[in-house]
Design a protein around this motif. Structure first.
Motif, PDB file in Angstrom:
ATOM      1  N   GLU A  22      56.539  63.159 -42.760  1.00 19.23           N
ATOM      2  CA  GLU A  22      55.683  63.987 -43.606  1.00 19.23           C
ATOM      3  C   GLU A  22      55.881  65.474 -43.340  1.00 19.23           C
ATOM      4  O   GLU A  22      55.870  66.286 -44.269  1.00 19.23           O
ATOM      5  CB  GLU A  22      54.216  63.601 -43.408  1.00 19.23           C
ATOM      6  CG  GLU A  22      53.827  62.284 -44.044  1.00 19.23           C
ATOM      7  CD  GLU A  22      54.053  62.285 -45.551  1.00 19.23           C
ATOM      8  OE1 GLU A  22      53.864  63.334 -46.196  1.00 19.23           O
ATOM      9  OE2 GLU A  22      54.421  61.221 -46.094  1.00 19.23           O
TER      10      GLU A  22
ATOM     11  N   SER B 112      50.258  62.152 -44.192  1.00 22.37           N
ATOM     12  CA  SER B 112      50.373  63.134 -45.258  1.00 22.37           C
ATOM     13  C   SER B 112      49.201  64.108 -45.238  1.00 22.37           C
ATOM     14  O   SER B 112      49.384  65.326 -45.375  1.00 22.37           O
ATOM     15  CB  SER B 112      50.438  62.423 -46.612  1.00 22.37           C
ATOM     16  OG  SER B 112      50.416  63.367 -47.672  1.00 22.37           O
TER      17      SER B 112
ATOM     18  N   GLU C 208      41.043  62.633 -51.549  1.00 23.77           N
ATOM     19  CA  GLU C 208      41.969  63.086 -50.512  1.00 23.77           C
ATOM     20  C   GLU C 208      41.969  64.605 -50.395  1.00 23.77           C
ATOM     21  O   GLU C 208      42.072  65.145 -49.295  1.00 23.77           O
ATOM     22  CB  GLU C 208      43.373  62.568 -50.834  1.00 23.77           C
ATOM     23  CG  GLU C 208      44.424  62.930 -49.800  1.00 23.77           C
ATOM     24  CD  GLU C 208      45.764  62.326 -50.135  1.00 23.77           C
ATOM     25  OE1 GLU C 208      46.766  63.065 -50.066  1.00 23.77           O
ATOM     26  OE2 GLU C 208      45.819  61.124 -50.476  1.00 23.77           O
TER      27      GLU C 208
ATOM     28  N   PHE D  69      41.257  56.384 -45.577  1.00 21.23           N
ATOM     29  CA  PHE D  69      42.549  57.080 -45.633  1.00 21.23           C
ATOM     30  C   PHE D  69      43.520  56.514 -44.602  1.00 21.23           C
ATOM     31  O   PHE D  69      44.722  56.430 -44.840  1.00 21.23           O
ATOM     32  CB  PHE D  69      42.346  58.577 -45.415  1.00 21.23           C
ATOM     33  CG  PHE D  69      41.422  59.219 -46.419  1.00 21.23           C
ATOM     34  CD1 PHE D  69      41.832  59.396 -47.721  1.00 21.23           C
ATOM     35  CD2 PHE D  69      40.146  59.606 -46.061  1.00 21.23           C
ATOM     36  CE1 PHE D  69      40.990  59.971 -48.668  1.00 21.23           C
ATOM     37  CE2 PHE D  69      39.295  60.190 -46.979  1.00 21.23           C
ATOM     38  CZ  PHE D  69      39.708  60.366 -48.289  1.00 21.23           C
TER      39      PHE D  69
ATOM     40  N   ASP E 264      47.510  57.025 -45.450  1.00 21.57           N
ATOM     41  CA  ASP E 264      47.648  58.393 -45.949  1.00 21.57           C
ATOM     42  C   ASP E 264      47.416  59.465 -44.883  1.00 21.57           C
ATOM     43  O   ASP E 264      47.567  60.654 -45.169  1.00 21.57           O
ATOM     44  CB  ASP E 264      46.651  58.643 -47.095  1.00 21.57           C
ATOM     45  CG  ASP E 264      46.984  57.821 -48.337  1.00 21.57           C
ATOM     46  OD1 ASP E 264      48.179  57.539 -48.528  1.00 21.57           O
ATOM     47  OD2 ASP E 264      46.044  57.473 -49.083  1.00 21.57           O
TER      48      ASP E 264
END
Length: 597
Positions: free
Chosen positions: A230, A187, A139, A179, A184
């Protein structure tokens, strides 16, 4: 160097400069795409916001080097700017996207939209997280590369001179790979936006902080909350991580914040008049305040001002002392600054004559005059001591100002004029907004005032009862709604306030039946017919209103309250003749048919 900056910004809990927090405050996730439309869960597009205008830049994630083969949002953008049938991009865009240093380059290009409005598109070919090496990367690696991509976008925007930016998640469900499958991407996107800003140099950071709005556009319904949460979480984490000690102008602004707090406490304790002059000036012209439209407290950095001629003395313009002097007839009686035929009013009208209710004020000779109201204006607007000249040249952005006196009635309508005193078209393409408002009580606007009772923003944003023309020239702002003017309502072609020159006189005639006729040097330039709710104001008090911003720096209000020039009356007569001819022909009384007649 870019990679190192991206890694630092991506680390959770890493102390970051104060500017990073300020930037994150100004970024908000919104439920529409860059063209103002949202894809609902039913698969139908819904209009959620206005289309991009001349002051806004928006991001296009390039999927193919051939615009005619683009699909999705890119395809809609290319159709909107008229390149959907082209086999390749224009040379500046094509060449820029082929650059390898820095990686993930961005290029801003101006197009002519379908509606004739300039469109500023920032093209970028972002990393595809479905492909190697990203499909096998961590990530952190994805954040590092996306941070570089966002940083390139920010540099293009900072150098454009535009005031608003619409971002997009550079990698969504289609290109986010694993992802996106793990949820994710919100984020990663938020951390990448922060990392992109952190890479900028001091100049570009200041320009980004001065942006009026930065929107992260979420096109698909149902995805907004993830990005919004986020951004809020990241903002809170940044605040809790601590800051590195800033230097230069940012440190100076933080010291001024403390000085302002001390001055406010002493003013409450001993009274404003007992303060030293330095503290009074700090309170009257604070450098810290809420950015219009966001409600966030921002630091002002004022070192990017272009050189201009000396400003009028406005240091004490907003004090109550000056207002009392104006009301108590301290201004000398002089002839109108432009109309030699205007009568010379001997004295200012009293409070009883002026009135404070909805009835028309008593018509005395003094009511020919107009002044700006120092109690009903944005704090970024400075007034000369006689309250007839308004300017925002000492600040980074403008604001609104209203007339102190209500507008008088003439048999054909209400009329007032302003003369342009200073123009700077080197950066902005939009400018003056001119119209009328129903002045509300200050108590009803308490949510829009700072701790000292000052406003910040524009009449079309803050005052509910407003009818305004100007800005980019093609839209009227009526009671919080935007109405596009037709070609027929602009008899001389599209009018741009940026075309005004020093010495030009702009006048506005508001008729009893709800029409607005705008004149430049006594020549009819715009007529907006049947403005929503405007006819209801004829039996009520209204005030002249100006939104000063963009290329128009300074204006002077003229002593022509309801004193209508002969050329304007003649143009109004021709307008009425066309309207009556339409009625006699039994046609719809709209702007097009009147213009045809």
């Amino acid at each position: 160097a870019l990679l190192a900056a991206a890694r630092i910004a991506a680390m959770p809990g890493e102390p970051l400069p104060l500017e990073v927090e300020l930037f994150l405050q100004n970024v908000r996730a919104v439920p529409w795409g860059v063209l103002g439309r949202q894809l609902t869960e039913e698969g139908v597009e819904a209009e959620r916001a206005m289309m991009p205008d001349v002051g806004l830049a928006y991001v296009d994630t390039v999927e193919s080097e051939c615009p005619n083969s683009a699909r999705g949002m890119s395809g809609q953008i290319y159709r909107h700017v008229g390149i959907h049938e082209d086999l390749e991009f224009c040379d500046p865009v094509f060449d820029a996207l082929q650059e390898e240093d820095p990686p993930w380059p961005a290029k801003l290009h101006r197009y002519k939209g379908q509606d004739g409005v300039d469109q500023h598109v920032i093209h970028i070919m972002p990393p595809d997280l479905r492909e190697l090496p990203f499909s096998m990367a961590t990530e952190m690696t994805a954040i590092e590369d996306l941070s570089i991509a966002y940083g390139n976008i920010f540099r293009e925007f900072a150098s454009s001179g535009l005031s608003r930016l619409r971002l997009v998640p550079l990698c969504g469900d289609d290109s986010g790979g694993r992802f996106a499958e793990s949820g994710d991407m919100p984020s990663i996107t938020a951390l990448s936006i922060r990392g992109g800003f952190y890479q900028l140099d001091e100049r570009d950071r200041r320009l980004m902080l001065d942006a009026a709005s930065i929107e992260l556009c979420v096109y698909r319904d149902g995805e907004l909350e993830g990005y919004r949460d986020e951004l809020q979480r990241l903002h809170g984490a940044t605040r809790g991580a601590g800051y590195t000690t800033p230097s230069g102008p940012v440190m100076a602004q933080r010291d001024l914040r403390r000085e302002l707090e001390v001055a406010a406490a002493e003013a409450e304790a001993v009274g404003f008049d007992q303060l030293p002059e330095e503290q009074r000036l700090l309170i009257l012209q604070p450098v810290i305040g809420d950015r219009p439209g966001t409600g966030h407290s921002q630091l002002r950095v004022g070192e990017l001002q272009s050189p201009r001629r000396p400003a009028p003395d406005v240091s004490m313009a907003s004090s109550m002392q000056v207002l009392k002097q104006v009301v108590q007839n301290k201004r000398p009686c002089t002839a109108s600054p432009r109309r030699s035929e205007a009568p010379k009013p001997p004295q200012e009208s009293s409070d009883e004559e002026r009135g404070h209710d909805d009835s028309e004020p008593v018509e005395t000779e003094a009511s020919w005059r107009l002044h700006f109201d120092s109690h009903f204006k944005a704090k970024t607007i400075g007034l000369t001591p006689d309250h007839i000249t308004a300017s925002w040249r000492k600040h980074r952005y403008g604001g609104f100002t209203l007339s102190l006196e209500p507008l008088r009635k003439h048999p054909v309508g209400r009329w007032f004029e302003v003369r342009v005193e200073e123009v700077d078209a080197s950066r902005w393409t939009d400018g003056l907004g001119i119209g009328i408002v129903r002045k509300p009580s200050k108590d009803s606007l308490a949510a829009h005032m700072d701790a000292f009772g000052n406003f910040e923003g524009f009449a079309c944003e803050l005052l509910p009862e407003h009818w305004m023309l100007g800005y980019d020239g093609v839209r009227a702002r009526l009671r919080g709604h935007i109405r596009y003017l037709t070609v027929a309502e602009m008899p001389l072609g599209r009018w741009k306030p940026s075309q005004l020159k020093q010495g030009d006189v702009v006048g506005l005639l508001v008729t009893p039946d709800g029409h607005m006729l705008l004149f430049v040097n006594d020549e009819l330039t715009v007529f907006a017919q049947h403005c929503e709710g405007l006819e209801e104001t004829w039996r009520r008090q209204v005030h002249a209103a100006l939104d000063l911003d963009g290329c128009i720096k300074t204006v002077r209000i003229l002593d022509t309250n309801a004193h209508i020039p002969g050329k304007v009356l003649a143009a109004h007569g021709r307008f009425r003749d066309g309207e009556n001819a339409c009625r006699q022909l039994g046609e719809v009384t709209d702007a097009t048919s009147i213009q045809d007649v």
